[in-house]
Design a protein around this motif. Structure first.
Motif, PDB file in Angstrom:
ATOM      1  N   VAL A  71      -7.239   1.189  -4.589  1.00 18.24           N
ATOM      2  CA  VAL A  71      -8.170   0.135  -3.532  1.00 18.24           C
ATOM      3  C   VAL A  71      -8.488  -1.700  -3.961  1.00 18.24           C
ATOM      4  O   VAL A  71      -8.239  -2.362  -4.919  1.00 18.24           O
ATOM      5  N   GLY A  72      -7.042  -2.266  -3.372  1.00 15.79           N
ATOM      6  CA  GLY A  72      -7.128  -3.712  -3.258  1.00 15.79           C
ATOM      7  C   GLY A  72      -5.326  -3.810  -3.357  1.00 15.79           C
ATOM      8  O   GLY A  72      -5.133  -3.108  -2.253  1.00 15.79           O
ATOM      9  N   GLY A  73      -4.967  -5.151  -4.113  1.00 16.32           N
ATOM     10  CA  GLY A  73      -3.809  -5.696  -3.401  1.00 16.32           C
ATOM     11  C   GLY A  73      -2.994  -5.459  -4.549  1.00 16.32           C
ATOM     12  O   GLY A  73      -3.354  -4.755  -5.843  1.00 16.32           O
ATOM     13  N   PHE A  74      -1.840  -4.971  -4.081  1.00 16.71           N
ATOM     14  CA  PHE A  74      -0.513  -4.353  -5.266  1.00 16.71           C
ATOM     15  C   PHE A  74       0.895  -4.967  -4.645  1.00 16.71           C
ATOM     16  O   PHE A  74       1.468  -5.113  -3.989  1.00 16.71           O
ATOM     17  N   VAL A  90      -8.897   3.563  -8.855  1.00 14.13           N
ATOM     18  CA  VAL A  90      -8.036   2.030  -9.422  1.00 14.13           C
ATOM     19  C   VAL A  90      -8.198   1.184  -8.616  1.00 14.13           C
ATOM     20  O   VAL A  90      -7.915   1.022  -7.275  1.00 14.13           O
ATOM     21  N   THR A  91      -8.619  -0.168  -9.288  1.00 12.96           N
ATOM     22  CA  THR A  91      -9.165  -0.927  -8.530  1.00 12.96           C
ATOM     23  C   THR A  91      -8.762  -2.624  -8.241  1.00 12.96           C
ATOM     24  O   THR A  91      -8.703  -2.165  -9.519  1.00 12.96           O
ATOM     25  N   THR A  92      -9.041  -2.891  -7.963  1.00 10.14           N
ATOM     26  CA  THR A  92      -8.734  -4.996  -7.992  1.00 10.14           C
ATOM     27  C   THR A  92      -9.427  -6.066  -7.432  1.00 10.14           C
ATOM     28  O   THR A  92      -9.400  -5.729  -6.221  1.00 10.14           O
ATOM     29  N   ASN A  93      -8.940  -7.004  -8.268  1.00  9.76           N
ATOM     30  CA  ASN A  93      -9.945  -8.232  -7.875  1.00  9.76           C
ATOM     31  C   ASN A  93      -8.816  -9.145  -6.650  1.00  9.76           C
ATOM     32  O   ASN A  93      -9.351  -9.722  -5.710  1.00  9.76           O
ATOM     33  N   ASN A  94      -7.500  -9.095  -6.869  1.00 12.25           N
ATOM     34  CA  ASN A  94      -7.080  -9.296  -6.428  1.00 12.25           C
ATOM     35  C   ASN A  94      -5.446  -8.531  -6.434  1.00 12.25           C
ATOM     36  O   ASN A  94      -5.722  -7.368  -7.257  1.00 12.25           O
TER      37      ASN A  94
END
Length: 212
Positions: A71-74, A90-94
């Motif tokens: 979940v998030g941006g890559f 896996v998670t990202t804040n931006n």
């Protein structure tokens, strides 16, 4: 090789052997951009992934990118004969930058938490040589990040890094070596400052935590 852009990410295959496969549970289209500059490249995205924004660029041949239920941006760059594998949950804040070259692998384990402005790269983008011998001194090296690793804000993980499961990397740190599991490492270069730790995703703004 002609550059091919795919602006709506769905199941796809072209005449050069490049292929995109979405998991069965997924939507027919995922917002994002895929660019193929070579042939025989493969992209798989789990049907349980929620990715925004997403950019995947294959810069050579025989690249392989596998994205689990993240979940998030890559922003992903897959070099010639390289492998990028992002695990489940896996998670990202931006948007996190993942950059590979020279047949290296970049592995992110399950349940990793990636904060803001994270840069993970197996290479230095440009070659550096010994002036006297002419020998190149900065070859690309693979990266392996274990499961349940927390990367703090503005941290960078460089080629040759191996971060053990359950570890925490402090904000602004630069990792370029092996970090044991269940450790806290911080600094530039990152050094171990605490061992035998564990962590969870609870937010200190919304919960009170007591010492055990």
């Amino acid at each position: 090789m002609k550059k091919i852009k795919v602006s709506s990410i769905s199941n796809y295959e072209d005449g050069f052997g490049n292929k995109i496969t979405l998991g069965e549970e997924g939507k027919s289209v995922i917002p994002g951009l895929v660019v193929f500059r070579g042939k025989n490249n493969r992209l798989f995205i789990s049907g349980e992934a929620s990715l925004s924004p997403l950019s995947v660029r294959f810069w050579g041949n025989n690249g392989n990118c596998h994205i689990g239920s993240a979940v998030g941006g890559f922003n992903i760059r897959v070099g010639d004969s390289c492998v990028v594998r992002i695990g489940d949950k896996v998670t990202t804040n931006n948007t996190v930058m993942l950059n590979t070259a020279e047949a290296t692998e970049l592995i992110v384990g399950d349940d990793c938490m990636l904060s803001t402005f994270i840069d993970i790269r197996t290479h230095d983008s440009h070659p550096i040589y010994d002036k006297l011998s002419g020998v190149r001194i900065n070859p690309a090296k693979s990266i392996c990040i274990g499961s349940h690793v927390w990367l703090g804000k503005r941290s960078m993980v460089l080629g040759g890094s191996m971060i053990g499961a359950g570890s925490v990397i402090g904000a602004g740190s630069v990792v370029k070596t092996a970090i044991p599991e269940n450790s806290v490492a911080a600094g530039c270069p990152a050094r171990i400052i605490r061992e035998g730790v564990t962590w969870d995703r609870g937010n200190l703004n919304g919960r009170n935590f007591k010492n055990k």
